[in-house]
Motif scaffolding. Structure first.
Motif, PDB file in Angstrom:
ATOM      1  N   ILE A 136      -9.843 -27.685  28.431  1.00 47.22           N
ATOM      2  CA  ILE A 136      -8.816 -26.704  28.086  1.00 47.22           C
ATOM      3  C   ILE A 136      -8.004 -26.316  29.328  1.00 47.22           C
ATOM      4  N   TYR A 137      -6.787 -26.801  29.398  1.00 50.87           N
ATOM      5  CA  TYR A 137      -5.828 -26.433  30.450  1.00 50.87           C
ATOM      6  C   TYR A 137      -6.427 -26.467  31.855  1.00 50.87           C
ATOM      7  N   LEU A 192     -13.011 -23.609  35.837  1.00 50.70           N
ATOM      8  CA  LEU A 192     -13.434 -22.480  35.005  1.00 50.70           C
ATOM      9  C   LEU A 192     -13.387 -22.809  33.514  1.00 50.70           C
ATOM     10  N   GLY A 193     -14.231 -22.157  32.750  1.00 47.92           N
ATOM     11  CA  GLY A 193     -14.265 -22.400  31.303  1.00 47.92           C
ATOM     12  C   GLY A 193     -14.733 -23.809  31.027  1.00 47.92           C
ATOM     13  N   ASP A 194     -14.030 -24.478  30.117  1.00 42.68           N
ATOM     14  CA  ASP A 194     -14.344 -25.879  29.818  1.00 42.68           C
ATOM     15  C   ASP A 194     -13.221 -26.774  30.343  1.00 42.68           C
ATOM     16  N   PRO A 223     -16.837 -19.136  31.393  1.00 40.84           N
ATOM     17  CA  PRO A 223     -15.789 -18.131  31.606  1.00 40.84           C
ATOM     18  C   PRO A 223     -16.079 -17.083  32.677  1.00 40.84           C
ATOM     19  N   SER A 234     -13.296 -19.940  27.430  1.00 38.74           N
ATOM     20  CA  SER A 234     -13.079 -18.488  27.473  1.00 38.74           C
ATOM     21  C   SER A 234     -12.986 -17.924  26.058  1.00 38.74           C
TER      22      SER A 234
HETATM   23  C1  LIG Z   1      -5.934 -22.461  33.224  1.00 40.50           C
HETATM   24  S1  LIG Z   1      -6.597 -21.720  31.772  1.00 40.50           S
HETATM   25  C2  LIG Z   1      -8.232 -22.290  31.851  1.00 40.50           C
HETATM   26  C3  LIG Z   1      -8.958 -22.177  30.537  1.00 40.50           C
HETATM   27  C4  LIG Z   1     -10.405 -22.563  30.631  1.00 40.50           C
HETATM   28  N1  LIG Z   1     -10.566 -23.959  31.032  1.00 40.50           N
HETATM   29  C5  LIG Z   1     -11.171 -22.314  29.343  1.00 40.50           C
HETATM   30  O1  LIG Z   1     -11.928 -23.202  28.902  1.00 40.50           O
HETATM   31  O2  LIG Z   1     -11.043 -21.225  28.795  1.00 40.50           O
HETATM   32  C6  LIG Z   1      -6.724 -20.032  32.278  1.00 40.50           C
HETATM   33  C7  LIG Z   1      -6.588 -19.072  31.102  1.00 40.50           C
HETATM   34  O3  LIG Z   1      -7.844 -19.027  30.392  1.00 40.50           O
HETATM   35  C8  LIG Z   1      -8.087 -17.699  29.926  1.00 40.50           C
HETATM   36  N2  LIG Z   1      -9.350 -17.240  30.546  1.00 40.50           N
HETATM   37  C9  LIG Z   1     -10.198 -18.020  31.256  1.00 40.50           C
HETATM   38  N3  LIG Z   1     -11.303 -17.309  31.636  1.00 40.50           N
HETATM   39  C10 LIG Z   1     -11.113 -16.067  31.138  1.00 40.50           C
HETATM   40  C11 LIG Z   1     -11.875 -14.864  31.201  1.00 40.50           C
HETATM   41  N4  LIG Z   1     -13.048 -14.812  31.853  1.00 40.50           N
HETATM   42  N5  LIG Z   1     -11.380 -13.760  30.587  1.00 40.50           N
HETATM   43  C12 LIG Z   1     -10.190 -13.795  29.925  1.00 40.50           C
HETATM   44  N6  LIG Z   1      -9.423 -14.906  29.847  1.00 40.50           N
HETATM   45  C13 LIG Z   1      -9.873 -16.016  30.445  1.00 40.50           C
HETATM   46  C14 LIG Z   1      -6.873 -16.885  30.330  1.00 40.50           C
HETATM   47  O4  LIG Z   1      -5.948 -16.911  29.252  1.00 40.50           O
HETATM   48  C15 LIG Z   1      -6.324 -17.649  31.512  1.00 40.50           C
HETATM   49  O5  LIG Z   1      -4.940 -17.410  31.679  1.00 40.50           O
END
Ligand SMILES: C[S@@+](CC[C@H](N)C(=O)[O-])C[C@H]1O[C@@H](n2cnc3c(N)ncnc32)[C@H](O)[C@@H]1O
Length: 219
Positions: free
Chosen positions: A100-101, A95-97, A6, A130
């Motif tokens: 997820i989206y 970003l993130g995993d 994240p 995240s």
């Molecule tokens: C396209 S999605 C990607 C999610 C990502 N793959 C995950 O595993 O969390 C993007 C959304 O993830 C959330 N997000 C991702 N990183 C974040 C962070 N560092 N702080 C807050 N929200 C985050 C927000 O809701 C953002 O609109």
């Protein structure tokens, strides 16, 4: 396909770091049309990871306007395919995993269509979501006891389908009650006697078993 976590470089996995260490180039998404990285969180994490490793890698910008548009994914996949031809082993970061989206599964489908040989060599590296990180930041569990977890798109574009993650079965239980659908069963994942079945097993043999029942998707 490397999940970055994240935002904190310390939430990168060892697998991600090793992928960066061993690759020939890293494809980094940017929302900027001029391919600059001034607004890219991914670029910041990748730079911190490379500096931690003490290595330099070729960085390839991938214009990703986040318009949920097939032509954009095709353009992005084309950049990744070309990078693999020009440089060899290539990371594409998300970003993130990745589960997820993330757009990576759209890209993988396009890569499969355009270059099945490259697709066979593709790997997805899991990362910290995240919401796992958010829960840790405030020290509040996402699920306790018999609670369940729901992840919802705040602005859905159409009908919302559901993927179910089914955990904590009882040894010996019959899985009929879990219903039917696009099931996978994971037993002892990454451990001795790992089994991954593209179906729902009939009877649970091990506590370390989880089921994924994937959302209905267009073929
Ligand atoms: C396209 S999605 C990607 C999610 C990502 N793959 C995950 O595993 O969390 C993007 C959304 O993830 C959330 N997000 C991702 N990183 C974040 C962070 N560092 N702080 C807050 N929200 C985050 C927000 O809701 C953002 O609109």
């Amino acid at each position: 396909m490397v999940s970055l976590g994240p935002g904190d470089v310390e939430l990168l996995t060892l697998k991600a770091l090793n992928a960066f260490k061993n690759c020939d180039a890293i494809c980094v998404p940017t929302k900027s049309e001029d391919n600059s990285f001034t607004k890219s969180i991914s670029f910041k994490i990748v730079c911190e990871a490379l500096s931690h490793l003490g290595v330099e890698k070729k960085i390839i910008p991938v214009y990703s306007p986040m318009r949920f548009n097939e032509q954009d994914w095709i353009n992005e996949a084309n950049i990744v395919i070309k990078a693999s031809k020009d440089f060899g082993s290539v990371c594409f970061v998300t970003l993130g995993d990745a589960a997820i989206y993330s757009s990576i599964y759209y890209l993988l489908d396009i890569i499969k269509e355009k270059d099945s040989v490259l697709h066979e060599t593709c790997e997805v590296i899991a990362g910290v979501t995240s919401f796992s990180a958010a829960s840790a930041r405030v020290q509040k569990a996402l699920c306790l006891g018999d609670e369940q977890l729901v992840i919802k798109p705040i602005n859905p574009r159409g009908k919302v389908e559901t993927t179910e993650i089914l955990m904590r079965p009882k040894i010996g239980m019959d899985t009929q009650s879990l219903g039917e659908g696009d099931f996978y069963t994971f037993e002892n994942m990454y451990l001795t006697n790992e089994n991954i079945y593209p179906t729902k097993i009939d009877k649970v043999k091990k506590y370390m078993t989880l089921f994924l029942k994937f959302a209905k998707r267009e073929a």
